[in-house]
Design a protein around this motif. Structure first.
Motif, mmCIF file in Angstrom:
data_model
loop_
_atom_site.group_PDB
_atom_site.id
_atom_site.type_symbol
_atom_site.label_atom_id
_atom_site.label_comp_id
_atom_site.label_asym_id
_atom_site.label_seq_id
_atom_site.Cartn_x
_atom_site.Cartn_y
_atom_site.Cartn_z
ATOM 1 N N LEU A 9 72.263 37.343 84.873
ATOM 2 C CA LEU A 9 72.168 35.918 85.180
ATOM 3 C C LEU A 9 73.569 35.318 85.193
ATOM 4 N N PHE A 10 73.781 34.301 86.039
ATOM 5 C CA PHE A 10 75.117 33.705 86.183
ATOM 6 C C PHE A 10 76.133 34.801 86.498
ATOM 7 N N VAL A 11 75.820 35.629 87.473
ATOM 8 C CA VAL A 11 76.581 36.856 87.707
ATOM 9 C C VAL A 11 77.958 36.598 88.309
ATOM 10 N N SER A 31 70.305 40.389 90.243
ATOM 11 C CA SER A 31 71.344 39.486 89.752
ATOM 12 C C SER A 31 71.124 38.115 90.350
ATOM 13 N N VAL A 32 71.465 37.079 89.585
ATOM 14 C CA VAL A 32 71.217 35.701 90.019
ATOM 15 C C VAL A 32 72.522 34.914 89.974
ATOM 16 N N GLU A 33 72.811 34.181 91.056
ATOM 17 C CA GLU A 33 74.021 33.371 91.143
ATOM 18 C C GLU A 33 73.789 32.239 92.148
ATOM 19 N N GLY A 100 74.736 38.151 80.823
ATOM 20 C CA GLY A 100 75.354 37.032 81.537
ATOM 21 C C GLY A 100 75.770 35.919 80.599
ATOM 22 N N GLY A 101 76.410 34.924 81.175
ATOM 23 C CA GLY A 101 76.830 33.761 80.408
ATOM 24 C C GLY A 101 76.900 32.555 81.309
ATOM 25 N N PRO A 102 76.343 31.417 80.898
ATOM 26 C CA PRO A 102 76.377 30.207 81.727
ATOM 27 C C PRO A 102 77.805 29.786 82.027
ATOM 28 N N PRO A 103 78.020 29.007 83.087
ATOM 29 C CA PRO A 103 79.367 28.504 83.398
ATOM 30 C C PRO A 103 80.003 27.871 82.172
ATOM 31 N N CYS A 104 81.291 28.138 81.984
ATOM 32 C CA CYS A 104 81.946 27.776 80.727
ATOM 33 C C CYS A 104 82.593 26.399 80.738
ATOM 34 N N SER A 130 67.848 27.864 80.353
ATOM 35 C CA SER A 130 67.290 28.617 81.475
ATOM 36 C C SER A 130 67.441 30.114 81.244
ATOM 37 N N TYR A 131 68.558 30.507 80.679
ATOM 38 C CA TYR A 131 68.772 31.913 80.304
ATOM 39 C C TYR A 131 67.644 32.365 79.375
ATOM 40 N N LEU A 132 67.355 31.535 78.372
ATOM 41 C CA LEU A 132 66.319 31.895 77.395
ATOM 42 C C LEU A 132 64.933 31.988 78.020
ATOM 43 N N LYS A 133 64.657 31.134 79.010
ATOM 44 C CA LYS A 133 63.358 31.200 79.689
ATOM 45 C C LYS A 133 63.174 32.554 80.368
ATOM 46 N N VAL A 134 64.225 33.044 81.008
ATOM 47 C CA VAL A 134 64.140 34.344 81.675
ATOM 48 C C VAL A 134 64.014 35.453 80.638
#
Length: 411
Positions: A9-11, A31-33, A100-104, A130-134
């Protein structure tokens, strides 16, 4: 050896993914972006380097905040087209890792200083939800969550983001290290990255698989011994990283190739083309790089650099705008801000009198030379600055495989 299935996620352009792929131990299922150009760079990498003939299907260009559609598919969206979603790609496969990691930007200290409301209203503060939902849907054995050091102090609504993340992982059945700052805040230069770059690397263990074992002890051993065993013997320098690239000297006069204006020579190496600099800036770069090379050190203080800026431009600034990379040291952090200017990433060679190229930024981030950056110069600088250094990611991937093998969850 059976490969471990990963969902990323946030690839971005795939720095973290690239490191995992290098090991040959992982299979990128999806992968999701949300940035289209980052997706295009990643698709090209997966096809040309890792032989994923269906790479376009595995890389989803979509907004992770729309989680239900991301999973079940969407149709005729004006920005994202149509897609069968993760469910249609994964098709019942077990996902071993979510990475992955969300935008910083919302967590970074620099971003909070520059924003008039300290980034408190930035939606990116809560993308971890959203990361946690996935994670809840696919329930992997293990998660990897990466972000900037500023995440540890970000509290947009008064509660520390890191405490919210701890609660979220716990509610979803995952254990992460209790003392995040003490163990999960890593200096990536210690892992062979020629750059001062600190990042929070959270590894979460799914209690469904790890059960009631002493998960804090497992995590402590992971950070202190398993991952630490992949540290490098020395910190590589700027010279190690970019010293062998062709010199790109200033041209006698500005010139055009098509509609594009150039101030320097260019090369045929992917991304090794300098951005345009006006003659005044070229002269400033010569002055401050010569100052270091000759050992005169007249412009080493912030005040001296601010005075030089005023003398050369007629303007004033509360902060000094220039920083020259040192040949025999690690680089300063390579940021996404490089897309705007390179004044804090000036090449150390006085002859070249320029800021670093896309390829040099990529080298300092440990991208291999066969990693092609096919976006615009601005886009390429941004995705490189946002990425996890692939060579660190490779070591992380090897350490995670060691952890899973030790606990009977990989071969």
């Amino acid at each position: 050896m059976q490969k471990l299935n990963t969902l990323e996620l946030f690839v971005g352009c795939g720095g973290l993914l690239d490191g995992f792929e290098m090991t040959g131990m992982y299979n990128t299922v999806a992968s999701v972006e949300w940035q289209k150009y980052a997706c295009e760079i990643l698709v090209n990498r997966l096809k040309t380097k890792y032989n994923y003939t269906d790479a376009e299907n595995r890389v989803l260009h979509f907004d992770i905040q729309r989680t239900d559609e991301l999973v079940n598919g969407w149709e005729n969206d004006e920005n994202f087209g149509s897609n069968k979603g993760l469910k249609g790609i994964i098709k019942g496969k077990d996902i071993d890792l979510i990475i992955g990691g969300p935008p910083c930007q919302a967590y970074s200290v620099a971003g909070r200083v520059q924003d008039k409301n300290s980034m408190k209203d930035d939606y990116r503060n809560y993308l971890f939800e959203s990361y946690l939902k996935v994670v809840k849907i696919y329930n992997p054995k293990l998660i990897v969550f990466e972000n900037v050091e500023g995440m540890l102090s970000a509290a947009p609504d008064g509660e520390l983001i890191v405490d919210k993340i701890k609660k979220g992982f716990d509610e979803h059945g995952f254990d992460i290290i209790n003392d995040i700052k003490g163990h999960a805040l890593l200096d990536l230069s210690e892992f062979g990255v020629p750059q001062k770059r600190k990042r929070v690397i959270l590894v979460g263990l799914n209690r469904r698989y790890f059960g009631d074992r002493q998960n804090q002890e497992i995590l402590l051993d992971f950070y202190n011994n398993v991952l630490a065993s992949y540290k490098s013997a020395r910190v590589p320098t700027v010279r190690d990283a970019i010293g062998d690239l062709p010199k790109l000297l200033p041209s006698d006069n500005d010139y055009y190739v098509g509609k594009r204006k150039f101030s320097h020579q260019k090369s045929d190496i992917n991304g090794h083309i300098p951005r345009y600099h006006n003659r005044r800036d070229i002269e400033i770069f010569r002055i401050i790089t010569n100052d270091i090379a000759t050992g005169k050190n007249l412009y080493q203080s912030a005040e001296a650099l601010k005075r030089l800026y005023t003398e050369m431009t007629g303007k004033t600034s509360n902060i000094h705008k220039y920083y020259v990379l040192r040949w025999e040291q690690a680089s300063n952090t390579i940021p996404a801000h490089l897309k705007k200017d390179g004044l804090r990433h000036i090449h150390p060679d006085p002859e070249q009198a320029r800021s670093i190229t896309v390829r040099e930024a990529a080298r300092l981030q440990t991208f291999d030379d066969d990693f092609e950056f096919i976006g615009s110069m601005v886009q390429n600088y941004e995705v490189i600055g946002n990425a996890v250094p692939p060579q660190f990611a490779k070591k992380l991937a090897l350490a995670i495989n060691d952890l899973l093998v030790e606990n009977g969850m990989a071969q």
